[in-house]
Design a protein around this motif. Structure first.
Motif, short mmCIF file in Angstrom:
data_model
loop_
_atom_site.label_atom_id
_atom_site.label_comp_id
_atom_site.label_asym_id
_atom_site.label_seq_id
_atom_site.Cartn_x
_atom_site.Cartn_y
_atom_site.Cartn_z
N ASP A 91 -4.97 -31.94 -29.01
CA ASP A 91 -5.34 -33.32 -29.31
C ASP A 91 -6.72 -33.32 -29.98
O ASP A 91 -7.40 -32.30 -29.99
CB ASP A 91 -5.39 -34.08 -27.97
N LYS A 114 -9.79 -35.87 -29.48
CA LYS A 114 -10.14 -37.10 -28.75
C LYS A 114 -11.27 -37.91 -29.37
O LYS A 114 -11.18 -39.13 -29.41
CB LYS A 114 -10.47 -36.76 -27.29
N GLY A 142 -8.25 -42.63 -27.26
CA GLY A 142 -7.00 -42.18 -26.65
C GLY A 142 -6.49 -40.90 -27.30
O GLY A 142 -5.68 -40.18 -26.73
N TYR A 202 0.96 -33.29 -17.42
CA TYR A 202 0.15 -32.95 -18.59
C TYR A 202 -1.12 -32.30 -18.08
O TYR A 202 -1.87 -32.93 -17.33
CB TYR A 202 -0.12 -34.25 -19.33
N ASN A 213 -2.71 -35.51 -16.54
CA ASN A 213 -2.10 -36.81 -16.78
C ASN A 213 -0.68 -36.77 -16.23
O ASN A 213 -0.07 -35.71 -16.14
CB ASN A 213 -2.08 -37.14 -18.27
N ARG A 225 2.14 -38.04 -17.40
CA ARG A 225 3.05 -38.56 -18.43
C ARG A 225 2.91 -37.71 -19.68
O ARG A 225 2.06 -36.83 -19.73
CB ARG A 225 2.61 -39.99 -18.74
N GLY A 280 1.59 -36.91 -23.39
CA GLY A 280 0.37 -37.26 -24.09
C GLY A 280 0.67 -38.15 -25.28
O GLY A 280 1.75 -38.08 -25.86
N ASP A 281 -0.30 -38.96 -25.63
CA ASP A 281 -0.22 -39.78 -26.83
C ASP A 281 -1.50 -39.52 -27.60
O ASP A 281 -2.56 -39.89 -27.10
CB ASP A 281 -0.12 -41.26 -26.41
N PRO A 282 -1.50 -38.79 -28.68
CA PRO A 282 -0.40 -38.54 -29.60
C PRO A 282 0.33 -37.20 -29.47
O PRO A 282 1.14 -36.88 -30.36
CB PRO A 282 -1.10 -38.60 -30.96
N GLU A 283 0.14 -36.41 -28.42
CA GLU A 283 0.81 -35.10 -28.38
C GLU A 283 2.34 -35.24 -28.45
O GLU A 283 3.04 -34.36 -28.97
CB GLU A 283 0.45 -34.34 -27.11
N1 GLY Z 1 -3.91 -37.63 -25.85
C1 GLY Z 1 -4.48 -37.70 -24.56
C2 GLY Z 1 -3.71 -38.44 -23.59
O1 GLY Z 1 -2.57 -38.78 -23.80
O2 GLY Z 1 -4.26 -38.70 -22.55
#
Ligand code: GLY
Ligand code: AMP
Length: 423
Positions: free
Chosen positions: A212, A214, A226, A269, A285, A287, A289-292
């Motif tokens: 990512d 950040k 994010g 995560y 995390n 869930r 990842g966003d944007p992973e």
């Molecule tokens: N890309 C980091 C997150 O989803 O927390």
């Protein structure tokens, strides 16, 4: 089967796009979804955080599986409520979600399971926290213990620089109650990687590694966001790193959770710093990842829905995932001003031209449809994702696609995956 996907960001569009491709998917609902998920499923006007409304919407429509994208509904007990109502849920219980929602709890669990992570102290009193940082002689990292949309972490290269963030978090409460407790860590150095794994409470199935970006600015400068872009796979995670992470991080944390409160089911995560002393956990995390998720879904060849159902049925040992060997790079296009304040409602053009380049998928995040137009509606607006034979080729294609897309004030980092290309 009928599936309800909860959330409405870029990660959810990527998950929806992949779930809808499954031959097992009879109907996909999204709550609330976004204009991207509306292309592959039916959006419902239900807020992700409204646990009762999500459960009712799923039950009323004969949904068998609820997939939870973001952390807030998990922390609020959505997975428990879905399971209590007799449906399958891809996502951990409230207790499991504490791994992300309470960084102090996560730190203590890691300590108890001897999982490598930054040395840390936990504070609820501003004065004590201030005195502690001023007694340090090296960089520190200040983290609001609760959920803060990826923005609650301040990396302070000198101890005195931590005083202002401590005041903002603990006294001014810029993250509300998420800042009533802070975790103050030693500053680690190294390359970062995200390792996500499917977990059924006993078995763990790591996905391909990703990285990512950040901070908001090129060269990793400015405040954290994010996530401004991601790519997968990453050359810094080779087989030996992956084996170590499985053995030293993933297995012990899942075992520790099972011992303390039961099965962790869903995506886990691990955000890692690859230090000279080996991989160390920066955060967990609960869930994707966003944007992973965007580059991962672009590369996943297997049926995601089948793997999610196997996870919920505790049959992860039967799953085998196949990946496109080609790398994928996702560049996030954001509203000018993000992660601070920004304006919404600008018209977005050029997505079709971008996708016409081939091997490009533009995932929606903060968008809204109005009068036949697509408008900006959030901080992170689009995740422009491309495949290529090499990371350099995927990166080049992603940026060519980005250049086709326009709105007033659009901002993106110019250096996503640049480190991997130089490496
Ligand atoms: N890309 C980091 C997150 O989803 O927390
Ligand atoms: P987190 O949300 O805890 O992953 O933190 C967000 C970002 O802050 C990470 O991706 C790192 O870039 C940075 N960070 C967090 N913890 C540390 C640490 N102990 N040392 C150095 N950087 C850190």
């Amino acid at each position: 089967m009928k599936v309800l996907l909860v959330g409405g960001g870029g990660r959810e569009h990527a998950l929806a796009w992949k779930i809808a491709q499954s031959s097992m998917c009879q109907k996909l609902y999204c709550a609330p979804g976004n204009p991207g998920t509306a292309q592959v499923g039916e959006n419902l006007p239900v807020r992700a955080e409204d646990v009762d409304a999500v459960v009712a919407a799923a039950r009323d429509r004969g949904v068998e599986l609820v997939v939870v994208g973001p952390e807030d509904p998990l922390a609020a007990g959505l997975a428990d409520a879905v399971r209590a109502a007799g449906m399958l849920c891809f996502g951990p219980s409230t207790e499991g979600a504490r791994l992300e929602a309470d960084k102090a709890f996560a730190k203590e669990l890691m300590r108890s399971a001897s999982i490598p992570t930054a040395e840390a102290r936990i504070f609820t009193d501003l004065e004590a926290a201030r005195q502690y940082v001023l007694s340090r002689d090296q960089g520190v990292v200040v983290k609001a213990a609760g959920l803060a949309k990826g923005k609650g972490v301040f990396v302070c290269t000198e101890p005195h620089l931590a005083v202002r963030p401590l005041e903002q978090i603990m006294s001014e409460r810029i993250f509300g109650d998420a800042g009533s407790t802070v975790v103050i860590e030693e500053m680690l150095t190294g390359q970062e990687a995200s390792i996500l794994a499917l977990c059924d409470g006993r078995n763990i199935y790591p996905l391909e590694a990703s990285q990512d970006h950040k901070p908001i600015g090129d060269g990793d400068t400015g405040p954290n966001t994010g996530g401004m872009g991601a790519y997968s796979p990453t050359p810094i995670v080779d087989d030996s790193v992956m084996t170590r992470v499985e053995r030293e991080v993933l297995v012990p944390i899942v075992d520790a959770m099972r011992r303390s409160f039961g099965r962790y089911e869903g995506c886990l995560y691990a955000g890692l710093m690859l230090t000279h002393a080996g991989p160390k956990v920066l955060e967990f995390n609960c869930r994707f990842g966003d944007p992973e998720a965007q580059p991962l879904m672009m590369r996943l060849k297997s049926d995601l829905l089948e793997a999610m159902v196997a996870t919920c049925r505790h049959r992860l040992d039967e799953v085998r995932l196949e990946w496109d060997p080609r790398p994928a790079v996702c560049v996030v296009m954001a509203s000018g001003g993000y992660p601070g304040s920004y304006e919404k409602g600008f018209e977005i053009t050029g997505i079709e031209e971008a996708e016409a380049l081939g091997d490009v998928k533009v995932f929606h995040a903060g968008t809204a449809a109005a009068d036949g137009k697509l408008l900006t509606n959030g901080g992170r607006v689009l995740g422009v994702t491309a495949l290529g034979d090499t990371i350099a080729a995927a990166r080049e294609r992603a940026y060519r696609a980005v250049e086709k897309i326009h709105w007033q004030g659009a901002y993106y980092r110019k250096d996503i995956a640049a480190k991997a290309v130089e490496a």
